[in-house]
Design an enzyme around this catalytic site. Structure first.
Site, short mmCIF file in Angstrom:
data_model
loop_
_atom_site.label_atom_id
_atom_site.label_comp_id
_atom_site.label_asym_id
_atom_site.label_seq_id
_atom_site.Cartn_x
_atom_site.Cartn_y
_atom_site.Cartn_z
N HIS A 24 0.86 -1.19 0.00
CA HIS A 24 0.00 0.00 0.00
C HIS A 24 0.90 1.24 0.00
O HIS A 24 1.59 1.51 0.98
CB HIS A 24 -0.92 -0.01 1.22
N ASP B 276 0.95 5.11 -0.34
CA ASP B 276 0.20 6.38 -0.35
C ASP B 276 0.90 7.42 -1.20
O ASP B 276 2.08 7.71 -0.99
CB ASP B 276 0.05 6.91 1.08
N ASP C 42 -8.54 1.51 1.28
CA ASP C 42 -8.20 2.51 2.29
C ASP C 42 -9.04 3.78 2.28
O ASP C 42 -8.97 4.55 3.23
CB ASP C 42 -6.72 2.89 2.16
N HIS D 246 -6.58 9.36 -1.50
CA HIS D 246 -7.44 9.33 -0.31
C HIS D 246 -6.79 9.96 0.92
O HIS D 246 -7.45 10.07 1.96
CB HIS D 246 -7.88 7.90 -0.02
#
Length: 984
Positions: A25, A27, A140, A409
Site C-alpha cells: 500500500h 500512499d 483505504d 485518499h
C-alpha cells in the site's frame, strides 16, 4: 451467474483454498512527499518485485497506484526491468489493479476528477502494456460511495473490493456471511450496471502482525521503511523473525488459524489473504525467501491443516469465486458513508479539512477542462496553427497529473501532513500557471500566418487625453449558451465596458468586498457554448457622459449599525426588502441577519436565517474523544460564533450585494466571519435571478474550533437531507440516533450539492468545493466550512497530523429556494455552472487608449450547444498512441522493438453526460438522442466539431447518469436511460 439471495455455502467439506495476494500500500502523499517516498522505498518496491518475480514462476504481485509505478518506469527502470515487466504482465503474474494514478478518495472527490485520474492511468497502461485493469482494490478510502461501483462497472471491471465501512455494520456482515454481494449503485440503471463486490474482513488489507511466539511483527520480514534514507546495511526496524526449521511450524500454525478465522465469515472455501501493508516489499527478496518455505510447509501438511495456500493475483481469486456458481444477494444504491471505526470515532471531519486545498484542486480541475476544450477545438480548426502541439500537450499533461495526484485518499481529504499539503498545492499552482499560458496562446496568437492576432494592429493616439484601456478575454467552457455576470477587479472607480463589436455592455462598479483600494466591476456577458469574446474596459478617475461611457452603473453602499446579539431579543419589527424577479429577501435591521425569502413565482414565504456557529473540540486524549484531520468529535452542541453583526447593502442595477460581517467580540475591530450575498437581476433569455451567490470569509480560527454555516428555515424536513455522491447522484440522508456520537455520525459529504425539503419547498446549496453537511434540527442545513485542530495523541504529533490550519478560507455556495419541481430543473445545471464558471483572462495591463488600424481579421468561433439536460463532460486530446485494433497493438508491444512513440493528436476523447436521474423531472429525465456523425449536416447541435474523415473519434458517452466506454469505430447514439451503444 444469477444475482439473487442464496443461503448455501460452497465446498463445506473441502480444504480451504487460500489466495495469498502480495501487495504494497503506497500512499501518494499522506505523511511524506512523493519525492521522499520514491527515495526511501517506492522505487525499490518495483525494482525488487520485478527481479524476484522473474526468479520463480509461482510468485505474484498486484500493483495499484500508477503514479509511483510511472515515476519508476520513466526514471529508474532499466531496459532489462522493462523487458521483465512486460513478460510478467503478459503471463498475468504482475497484475495492475484499479489502474488509476491513485487510489482516489470516495467521499469528497468529484466524478470529473475520478474519471480523469482513472483515464490517465489506464491510458498509460494500455499504450505501454496493452492491458486494461479488471478489478478494484479500494481498501483505504474512508467509507465507500455508491458512485464508485458504478464507475468501475462502466470501466469494464469484473469485481470491486472495499474495506473501510462502519465497524458495527462490518461486524454484522461478517457474522451473517454477507461481506460479498452484487452492488447496484445507480437507482437509474439498477441491474444494468452492477458489480460483484467483496468487503475486506476486520483484518482489512494488512497481514495480521501479531505472533504469539515473537515480540516482532509477523510476516513483515523486510521490516518498516526508513525515512529519509534507506539503511546502508539493509537492516530495517522491526524485521520479522526469519522462517527457519525451528520457527516454520509456529508460523504455519499462526497463519492457518488466521485463515480459518477468516474463512468462517465467507460463503465459499476460498480465502483472500492479503500479504503486505503500508510501504512493504521494498526488499522483496527477503519477503519471498521467507514466505516460500512457509507456504511449502503448509501445503506439505495440508491434510493436517485443512488448508492449501498459493500466491495469487486478484483475477485468480475472483475467478475461483465465479466458478463456485453461487448466486449472490443484490445491494441497492445505498452507500457506506459516513464511516466510523469506534463508537466515538466518526470519520466525518475530513469532509471539511484543508478547505483551501479542496478549493484549489477544484479550481485547477475547472481550468484544465477549459484548456482541454479550447485546445481540442483549436487543433481541429487550425491543425497547422502557431501553437506548438507538443508544448500544449505538455502543459495539459502536467495539470492532468497534478489534479489526478491530489485525488488520493490522503490528499484532497486534507488528512496529510503540512509539507505534503504544500506539495499538492505547489504542483497544482505550477501546472495551472502553465495551462494559463496555453489558454493565452490559443486565444492571442494568430491562428495562421495570414491573419492578425486577436489584438489586431493598433496605434496610440497622440495629444488626446484618453482613459486607460484594458482588454479581457472571457471564455465559456460549457456547451450551453450562457448569460451571466462576471467580476473583474479594477483599480479605478469609473469604468465602461464594450464588446468585440464595440457595443456597450451592461456593467456595475463598486468598492471591492475584500479590499479598500480596488473595485469590483460586474459585467453582463453573453457567450455561446465553448465560445470566447474580447471585452474592452475603459477606466478613469473622472466621470464621463454620453455613449462613449457605455452602460455603467456606479453602486454605492448603505452601512447599517452594528447589532449586538444580546440586544436583539425582539426581531422581525424592521424588515428591509431586497427584491429581484425571483425572490424577495427580507433582512432584519434588529439583527442584521437574513429573516425570510419569498419565491415570487408562487408567492410562498419561507423563514430563513444564516449565521455561523462553532463546535469546540477536545485536544487532550486524557480528557475524552478528540477531533483531528479525520475525525469529528465535538465536546457538545455548537455555540454561536459571534457577538455582533454589521451589514452593508449595495443596491445596483446588475445585482444587489449584501455584506454581513460577524465579530467574535462585540467591540472587535476586525471581523472573523463574513457572508457576501449577491442578488442578480435578469438579463438575456434565460432566467438568472434564481441564483443567490454567496461567498464566505472565515478565519483565522481559534485552536480546536470547527465552524459551520447554519441555515435555519421553516421547512419541515424532519432532519432529513439529500447530498450528492461525488456529483453523480443524490442520496437521501435520514437522521439516525446512535448510542454514542449521534451528532458526528449524522454528518455527510457534500461534493456539489445538498438540499432539504418539505411537501411545498426545497432549499438547495451548491458548492465550489467539498464540505461536511448535516441537518441537526428540523428545517436546518449546516455546512462545516473550516477546521483548526491540535491534539496530544503521540501518533498525530509524530506524523504532524494535527491540522493546525490558521488560514483564512473563502468558499462559495449558491443558494436556491423554490418548489421541488422548479428546483429539480435547476440545481444540477447550477452545480455544473458553479464548477465551470467563465474563464477570465486579462490580456494586457491598463494603458492609454489605442486605436485599431483595422478590424480583427478572424471570424468569431462558432458556439457548441447541447440540449439543456446534457453536459459536455470531456472534450480533449489525450495523446496516447496505440492502434485501434487490439491485436495489432499487442503485436507491436510484443515485438521487442523500440516502443517510444509520438503523441497521437488525431484521437479525440468525447464524453457527454445526462444530468438527470430517472424520474427526477418529467421532461429533462427523458432520453436524448445525439447523432455524432462527422458530416456537419448530420451534426447540427455541435457543428463546430467537424473531424476529417480519416481521423478517429473515441467516445465515452454518459447516458442518463451512465458512462459507456467503447473502442473507436463505433458511432455512438446516446439514448438516456438505456445505457447502450448502437452502431449507426
Amino acid at each position: 451467474m444469477g444475482f439473487f439471495l442464496s443461503t448455501s455455502t460452497a465446498g463445506e467439506n473441502e480444504p480451504i483454498q487460500t489466495f495469498v495476494i502480495p501487495h504494497s500500500h503506497m500512499d501518494v502523499g499522506w505523511v511524506y512527499t512523493i519525492q521522499e517516498s520514491m527515495h526511501a522505498y517506492a522505487a525499490n518496491v518495483y525494482t525488487s518485485v520485478t527481479e524476484e518475480l522473474s526468479k520463480d514462476a509461482d510468485r505474484r504481485f498486484i500493483a495499484v497506484e500508477q503514479e509511483f509505478f510511472r515515476l519508476w518506469w520513466d526514471t529508474v527502470a532499466t531496459d532489462l526491468h522493462k523487458k521483465q515487466v512486460r513478460q510478467l504482465v503478459k503471463e498475468g503474474r504482475l497484475e495492475f489493479i484499479i489502474g488509476g494514478q491513485v487510489m482516489h478518495d470516495e467521499a469528497v472527490t468529484d466524478l470529473d476528477d475520478e474519471i480523469l485520474q482513472m483515464t490517465e492511468g489506464h491510458g498509460f497502461l494500455y499504450e505501454t502494456f496493452g492491458v486494461r485493469p479488471q478489478f478494484s482494490w479500494h481498501v483505504d478510502p474512508f467509507g465507500a460511495s455508491a458512485t464508485t461501483p458504478v464507475l468501475f462497472a462502466l470501466a469494464g471491471f469484473n469485481a470491486h473490493l472495499i474495506s473501510r465501512i462502519d465497524y458495527d455494520l462490518k461486524d454484522t456482515m461478517q457474522k451473517n456471511k454477507k461481506l460479498q454481494f452484487v452492488w447496484r449503485g445507480s437507482p437509474s440503471l439498477k441491474e444494468k450496471q452492477q458489480i460483484f463486490t467483496h468487503t475486506m474482513d476486520q483484518f482489512s488489507y494488512c497481514t495480521p502482525s501479531h505472533l504469539p511466539f515473537s515480540n516482532s511483527s509477523g510476516f513483515y520480514w523486510n521490516g518498516v521503511a526508513l525515512f529519509p534514507d534507506p539503511p546502508k546495511n539493509g537492516v530495517y526496524p522491526n524485521m520479522s523473525l526469519p522462517v527457519t526449521k525451528e520457527t516454520v511450524q509456529a508460523y504455519a500454525k499462526t497463519m492457518v488459524e488466521n485463515i480459518k478465522q477468516r474463512a468462517a465469515w465467507f460463503r465459499t472455501n476460498h480465502v483472500l489473504w492479503p500479504w503486505g501493508c503500508d510501504k512493504q516489499f521494498y526488499n522483496s527478496s527477503v519477503q519471498f525467501n521467507n514466505m516460500d518455505p512457509l507456504m511449502k510447509y503448509i501445503n506439505q501438511n495440508s491434510k493436517e491443516f485443512g488448508v492449501t495456500v498459493q500466491y495469487a493475483t486478484l483475477s485468480e481469486y475472483f475467478q475461483a469465486i465465479h466458478q463456485s456458481n453461487l448466486v449472490w444477494e443484490p445491494r441497492g444504491s445505498e452507500d457506506f458513508l459516513p464511516y466510523s471505526t469506534e463508537p466515538h470515532q466518526a470519520w466525518t471531519g475530513f469532509y471539511a479539512s484543508r478547505n483551501v486545498l479542496k478549493g484549489v484542486a477544484r479550481q485547477a480541475s475547472s481550468q484544465l477542462h477549459a484548456a482541454e476544450t479550447l485546445f481540442t477545438r483549436y487543433r481541429v480548426r487550425f491543425p497547422d496553427g502557431p501553437v506548438t502541439k507538443d508544448w500544449a500537450l505538455d502543459k495539459l499533461r502536467a495539470l492532468r497529473w497534478a489534479v489526478s495526484e491530489v485525488q488520493h485518499h490522503d490528499g484532497i481529504t486534507g488528512t496529510e501532513s503540512p509539507k505534503v499539503a504544500d506539495m499538492y498545492l505547489q504542483h497544482l499552482v505550477q501546472a495551472t500557471m502553465g495551462v494559463e499560458e496555453l489558454l493565452a496562446a490559443l486565444i492571442l496568437l494568430p491562428h495562421n500566418l495570414g491573419l492578425p492576432s486577436i489584438l489586431g494592429s493598433r496605434y496610440q493616439r497622440k495629444g488626446v487625453h484618453q482613459p486607460l484601456e484594458q482588454h479581457v478575454i472571457i471564455y465559456n467552457p460549457l456547451a450551453w449558451n450562457t448569460t451571466t455576470i462576471v467580476n473583474v477587479t479594477v483599480s479605478f472607480p469609473i469604468a465602461a465596458v464594450f464588446d468585440d463589436d464595440g457595443q456597450p455592455v451592461p456593467a456595475q462598479i463598486q468598492m471591492a468586498a475584500q479590499s479598500n483600494v480596488s473595485y469590483d466591476l460586474f459585467i453582463v456577458v453573453e457567450l455561446g457554448g465553448l465560445q470566447h469574446r474580447k471585452y474592452l474596459i475603459k477606466s478613469s478617475e473622472k466621470k464621463c457622459s454620453g455613449r462613449k461611457c457605455g452602460w455603467i452603473y456606479e453602486a454605492k453602499g448603505v452601512l447599517f449599525e452594528r447589532r449586538n446579539i444580546w440586544d436583539s431579543m425582539k426581531t422581525g419589527r424592521r424588515l428591509l426588502p431586497v427584491i429581484n424577479e425571483c425572490y424577495k429577501l427580507m433582512f432584519d435591521q434588529d439583527t442584521n441577519l437574513l429573516h425570510s425569502i419569498t419565491y415570487l413565482q408562487e408567492q410562498r414565504r419561507v423563514l430563513v436565517t444564516q449565521d455561523f456557529w462553532e463546535y469546540h473540540a477536545n485536544g487532550d486524549t486524557k480528557a475524552g474523544p478528540i477531533s483531528d484531520n479525520y475525525i469529528f468529535s465535538a465536546n457538545g452542541s455548537a455555540v454561536r460564533a459571534y457577538e455582533a453583526v454589521e451589514m452593508e447593502i449595495i443596491p445596483g442595477k446588475i445585482m444587489t450585494e449584501i455584506r454581513q460581517h460577524f465579530y467574535r467580540g462585540e467591540s472587535d475591530k476586525d471581523y472573523t466571519y463574513s457572508i457576501t450575498t449577491r442578488v442578480p437581476e435578469c438579463f438575456g433569455s434565460r432566467l438568472r435571478c434564481h441564483r443567490l451567490e454567496q461567498t464566505y470569509s472565515l478565519g483565522p480560527l481559534r485552536l480546536n474550533t470547527e465552524v459551520v454555516l447554519r441555515t435555519s428555515s421553516s421547512l419541515r424536513n424532519n432532519r432529513t437531507l439529500y447530498t450528492d455522491d461525488n456529483g453523480y447522484q443524490m442520496m437521501e440522508r435520514r437522521y439516525r440516533k446512535f448510542n454514542n456520537n449521534t451528532l458526528a455520525r449524522n454528518y455527510f459529504p457534500m461534493v456539489r450539492a445538498a438540499y432539504i425539503e418539505d411537501e411545498l419547498s426545497r432549499l438547495v446549496l451548491v458548492s465550489d468545493r467539498a464540505h461536511g453537511v448535516s441537518s441537526q434540527a428540523n428545517g436546518q442545513l449546516e455546512v462545516m466550512l473550516h477546521r483548526r485542530l491540535w491534539n496530544n495523541l503521540p501518533w498525530s504529533l509524530g506524523y504532524n497530523l494535527t491540522l493546525n490550519d490558521s488560514s483564512v478560507v473563502r468558499p462559495t455556495l449558491w443558494m436556491m429556494l423554490g418548489s421541488i419541481s422548479v428546483t429539480s430543473k435547476l440545481y444540477q445545471r447550477e452545480a455544473i455552472e458553479l464548477q465551470h464558471r467563465p474563464v477570465i483572462m486579462p490580456i494586457d495591463q491598463p494603458q492609454r487608449s489605442w486605436r485599431e488600424k483595422e478590424p480583427r481579421g478572424s471570424s468569431p468561433v462558432r458556439s457548441v450547444v447541447l440540449p439543456p439536460n446534457l453536459h459536455l463532460l470531456s472534450l480533449s486530446i489525450p495523446g496516447w498512441n496505440y492502434s485501434s485494433d487490439h491485436d495489432v497493438h499487442l503485436s507491436h508491444i510484443n515485438s521487442g522493438q523500440d516502443l517510444h512513440s509520438e503523441p497521437d493528436f488525431d484521437r479525440v476523447l468525447l464524453r457527454i453526460m445526462h444530468l438527470f436521474e430517472e424520474g427526477e423531472d418529467p421532461e429533462l429525465s427523458k432520453p436524448v438522442t445525439i447523432n455524432l456523425k462527422v458530416q456537419q449536416k448530420h451534426f447540427p447541435c455541435m457543428n463546430v466539431i467537424v473531424l476529417q474523415e480519416e481521423k478517429r473519434l473515441q467516445c465515452f458517452i454518459f447516458c442518463a447518469d451512465r458512462m459507456l466506454c467503447r473502442e473507436p469505430g463505433i458511432s455512438p447514439v446516446c439514448r438516456g436511460g438505456t445505457g447502450r451503444l448502437q452502431r449507426t
